[in-house]
Design an enzyme around this catalytic site. Structure first.
Site, PDB file in Angstrom:
ATOM      1  N   GLU A   1      13.797   1.279  -3.622  1.00  0.00           N
ATOM      2  CA  GLU A   1      12.477   1.799  -3.269  1.00  0.00           C
ATOM      3  C   GLU A   1      12.495   3.311  -3.442  1.00  0.00           C
ATOM      4  O   GLU A   1      12.680   4.080  -2.502  1.00  0.00           O
ATOM      5  CB  GLU A   1      12.115   1.342  -1.858  1.00  0.00           C
TER       6      GLU A   1
ATOM      7  N   HIS B   1      16.045   0.323   1.662  1.00  0.00           N
ATOM      8  CA  HIS B   1      16.237  -0.552   0.509  1.00  0.00           C
ATOM      9  C   HIS B   1      16.448   0.352  -0.705  1.00  0.00           C
ATOM     10  O   HIS B   1      15.611   1.210  -1.016  1.00  0.00           O
ATOM     11  CB  HIS B   1      15.019  -1.453   0.301  1.00  0.00           C
TER      12      HIS B   1
ATOM     13  N   HIS C   1       8.806   3.286   2.665  1.00  0.00           N
ATOM     14  CA  HIS C   1       9.204   2.202   1.772  1.00  0.00           C
ATOM     15  C   HIS C   1       8.238   2.097   0.607  1.00  0.00           C
ATOM     16  O   HIS C   1       7.166   2.704   0.598  1.00  0.00           O
ATOM     17  CB  HIS C   1       9.181   0.858   2.525  1.00  0.00           C
TER      18      HIS C   1
ATOM     19  N   GLU D   1       4.470   1.614   3.806  1.00  0.00           N
ATOM     20  CA  GLU D   1       4.587   1.136   2.424  1.00  0.00           C
ATOM     21  C   GLU D   1       3.688   2.006   1.544  1.00  0.00           C
ATOM     22  O   GLU D   1       2.469   2.047   1.727  1.00  0.00           O
ATOM     23  CB  GLU D   1       4.169  -0.328   2.331  1.00  0.00           C
TER      24      GLU D   1
END
Length: 341
Positions: free
Chosen positions: A63, A60, A155, A219
């Site tokens: 990010e 993405h 991410h 994450e």
């Protein structure tokens, strides 16, 4: 590597966001750097140790913290400051979305793996990119057998989280969970694990399922613009990766599994139409908990409630496309000793 085309590989990739002609150069220690495509760079050490490591980021484009982290690692290797002792594949996933400061250009790249890019009649650049990234991961892993295969897909989340750093452990199809990998993540500051409840079309599941890699969606915090990330918040992960890359036999110190928070998925909320809405604030953080009976979301006649025990929400996003996951509801669980190896 002064004067090298690799002096700033991220900038080079962003200037050729969809395609870059392959080329190769030598490292100061004699290893080879092979550029396979825009954002895709393979490092072949002179005498590689027993791990084949994929580090991906920017799947993405907005990010940015993982992108900056991987760029720092790559620049340290290229300059000779960080010796590379493992075969290593860097993937900066979506340079075109990075240029836009956007999550995606047309379609969520992290929902296009395991062949999802070829399903339906839609065609776009992100689908083409997903197909090529699958081929590059296969090329990397298939070129050597008998090694430990690793893939950390890094991410940051759209919203804050009650537990800032967490990882999704892809569905294992009954295989045990790795104590060593859980220790790696915990020592890297990632002390919350979400166990996936089935096959998905994410990049980490693709590597885990097709190639038997220890693979994770990691994450590392909240989305921030380029240049606004506090690198100290990711220092533990960066240090662990440096040791993994630079020390052939490095292992993380063991951890007590009870130190790790573990969640399992109890329900998936899928958006069906433009009538879909949540019944909680847009500002709710990941892992915010709801008591039983709480109305969570509705879509026309369909409603979702928290069930018999406290449920927490992860990845709520009302703006996803129809037929896409709008949120996961999770509950705390434990890893049975027999499911650890």
């Amino acid at each position: 590597m002064n004067g090298s085309r690799l002096d700033d590989f991220l900038t080079l990739s962003r200037s050729h966001p969809w395609e870059l002609a392959p080329f190769s150069e030598s490292l100061p220690d004699g290893g080879q750097v092979q550029v396979w495509d825009t954002g895709v760079l393979c490092i072949e050490p002179v005498a590689p140790a027993g791990r084949d490591l994929v580090l991906s980021c920017g799947i993405h484009g907005n990010e940015t913290a993982p992108i900056e982290l991987c760029a720092r690692l790559l620049n340290a290797i290229l300059s000779g400051r960080l010796p590379c002792r493992q075969r290593l594949l860097f993937i900066f996933g979506n340079p075109a979305a990075m240029n836009l400061g956007a999550r995606e250009v047309e379609e969520n790249l992290n929902r296009l793996f395991s062949g999802a890019h070829a399903r339906g009649d839609k065609t776009n650049k992100e689908r083409q990119r997903a197909a090529r990234l699958e081929q590059y991961v296969e090329r990397f892993y298939r070129s050597r057998e008998g090694t430990e295969r690793l893939h950390y897909d890094l991410h940051t989340a759209i919203r804050p989280s009650a537990y800032e750093k967490f990882a999704i452990y892809p569905f294992t199809h009954g295989a045990p969970y790795s104590r060593n990998q859980l220790a790696f993540l915990c020592r890297a500051g990632v002390d919350t694990i979400l166990l996936a409840h089935g096959p998905t079309t994410t990049f980490s599941y693709f590597s885990a399922h097709v190639f038997g890699a220890h693979a994770f969606t990691v994450e590392l915090g909240k989305v921030m613009p380029f240049g606004q990330n506090d690198a100290s918040r990711f220092a533990a992960m960066e240090r662990n990766l440096e040791q993994l890359i630079g020390e052939p036999d490095w292992q993380p110190a063991p951890v007590d599994i009870k130190q790790i928070r573990v969640f399992r998925v109890c329900q998936e909320i899928v958006k069906q139409s433009e009538q879909f809405c949540f019944h909680f604030s847009e500002k709710v953080a990941n892992f915010h908990a709801f008591p039983p009976g709480t109305l969570l979301a509705e879509d026309g006649e369909r409603q979702w409630f928290a069930h018999e025990q406290e449920e927490a929400v992860v990845f709520p996003n009302v703006r996803v496309a129809n037929q896409q996951r709008a949120a996961l509801m999770v509950m705390a669980t434990e890893l049975p000793p027999e499911m650890l190896a």
